[in-house]
Design an enzyme around this catalytic site. Sequence first.
Site, PDB file in Angstrom:
ATOM      1  N   CYS A  48      -0.518   4.098   2.173  1.00 20.25           N
ATOM      2  CA  CYS A  48      -0.362   3.946   3.627  1.00 20.25           C
ATOM      3  C   CYS A  48       1.089   4.166   4.045  1.00 20.25           C
ATOM      4  CB  CYS A  48      -0.745   2.543   4.077  1.00 20.25           C
ATOM      5  SG  CYS A  48      -2.219   1.896   3.324  1.00 20.25           S
ATOM      6  N   ASP A  49       2.030   3.597   3.308  1.00 16.11           N
ATOM      7  CA  ASP A  49       3.404   3.515   3.801  1.00 16.11           C
ATOM      8  C   ASP A  49       4.397   4.402   3.053  1.00 16.11           C
ATOM      9  OD1 ASP A  49       2.390   1.577   5.470  1.00 16.11           O
ATOM     10  OD2 ASP A  49       2.852  -0.064   4.095  1.00 16.11           O
TER      11      ASP A  49
ATOM     12  N   CYS B 237       0.834  -1.201   0.000  1.00 18.25           N
ATOM     13  CA  CYS B 237       0.000   0.000   0.000  1.00 18.25           C
ATOM     14  C   CYS B 237       0.875   1.260   0.000  1.00 18.25           C
ATOM     15  CB  CYS B 237      -0.919  -0.025   1.224  1.00 18.25           C
ATOM     16  SG  CYS B 237      -1.919   1.456   1.373  1.00 18.25           S
TER      17      CYS B 237
END
Length: 549
Positions: free
Chosen positions: A373-374, A370
């Site tokens: 997200c990261d 992701c």
Amino acid sequence: MNNREEFPGRGRDPQEAMEAREKVQKKLSELFGGMDHDIPLLLFADSFTNNQYSEAARTVIRAVRELSKRVTLREFSLGHDLARQYQVTHSPTLLFDPDHFSIRWLGAPVGQEGTTFVEAIIMLGYRKTELSEPSTKILKKITSPRAIKLFVSPTCPYCPQQAVNALKTAIARPDMISLEIIDIMACPDLAEQYNAYGVPVCYANDVMIARGAQPEELFMASLEKLEQQNVFIPESDAEQVETDVAIIGGGPAGLTAGIYAARSGLNAVIIERGALGGQVALTPVVENYPGFAQIGGKTLVDIMVQHALQYVPIFPDEEVMEIKIGRPFEISTNRRRYTARAVLLATGATYRRLDAPGEEQFAGSGVSYCATCDGFLFRGKKVLIVGGGDSALTDALYLANNEVDVTIVHRRDTFRAQDYLVSQVRDRGIGILFNTEVREIRGDTKVREAVLFNNRTGATSTQPVDGVFIAIGYVPTVDLARKIGVELTGDGFIKCDGHHRTSIPGIYAAGDVEGGYKQIVTAAGQGSGAAITIFEDLVNPYWTAQEKH
Ligand code: NAP
């Protein structure tokens, strides 16, 4: 900057100012009158650093102390042993009852922040936070420490609301929550460190969880989840729920089905075990959903969820364990039981794994599925992204735009992704390794290198990297469908009749789990189609005739 500009309210006619002050003092004495807990305050203030803020803090806090016997004040310089003991580094810093709470104020409680200071005294003095029931429930779920840093300024009218939210958490859960309210004018170094130039902005455990003032429940949810929440979904205590349609999965298909089912007069519920929005919530930017030329995936999801909530209750963080086939269907989750006349499986798809050595070992410490997200964790670092479809190229662009040094690794020599993405990747100068496969991911506590295999030349090489993002497509989530015996296609999707009916009468499928184009707009279309079929079938159940024979 002079004091007049800085501390609003100063500079009035002296007589007028005195009368106003007396009025405020009288009101505050009344408010503090019934307090039944002592509030020891410790003020650390130097005369040589930040003197105007230190002076203002002394003046305000001493004045408040005079209004209640419950408030005591001890004053120290920054060089005092206690400053070291409490790790106080900025002048002025005010600690509230440090034996019982971890609440500190960096700056002077003046201007808009005066209100927050008074609220803090009242909440501590009465030991009452007036938290709403949903907020209390969310706070109870916090099981690991949260260190809040809330940046405010005396001239910000939105700051007190967020500061009060934060204070409530630190007073209600002193075992888990510590709070620093930081005035960006008095502490420009911290403001710069956290890039806190628009206030209020709130960090918890150094993760930005809120920008702007939030309603109380959203603040609690953001703190609990350690990410900004934009939609609040109330929790239900019901042990048994009776409904017409149970929709399993809260992605675009399930959310759209919920809206359509409810609008056709059916009762519906949406049950979701993971993140609402499914894959869309993980997509950095969406540019092909009609009506939105460009929108963040998570923002689009929030809009859809908000819309669906107007029609249908959503039960998040809830996993369906079992569906008993019958009339009605009986559905057991980890939280409660449901009975439903129809069930819609909109369970979506999960990311495909590379199955390379090291992938599992470093998942979460360098291997990610992701980018949204990261991605920020890899700013200024070197990463590979594996895949040649829309996801890989969208994610590569997102990473490059976030100052990540990214190279695409694709197993063939042409991309599967749409042309406009390929052009953007080329224009951006993103590195591409065609005919290349990631054979192994190596490291120690985190990823250090990837072993690459060129399937044209047969050469193997090692590339030093800090991370590997994997975006090689999705596999349909059919464990539940398999468990109840719904027939699948040869490719592993749920087999449907063209109207979203599965092989079990009364059970339907929609979205990525049903196969097809796997676009947000097609998933939404499948969801609406399934809800219309369900409505027609419940009005005129085709299975009644079948079951009679
Ligand atoms: P995808 O279209 O299935 O592409 C997967 C890519 O990964 C392909 O390039 C494939 O290579 C490669 N791949 C598959 N297995 C691999 C393996 N074991 N090792 C190495 N490479 C492997 O998946 P996606 O990109 O996630 O997209 C899924 C669906 O969502 C698509 O329909 C897509 O259009 C849609 N989507 C749309 C958008 C958008 O419109 N903005 C954004 C994201 C996704 P080959 O090409 O050699 O098969």
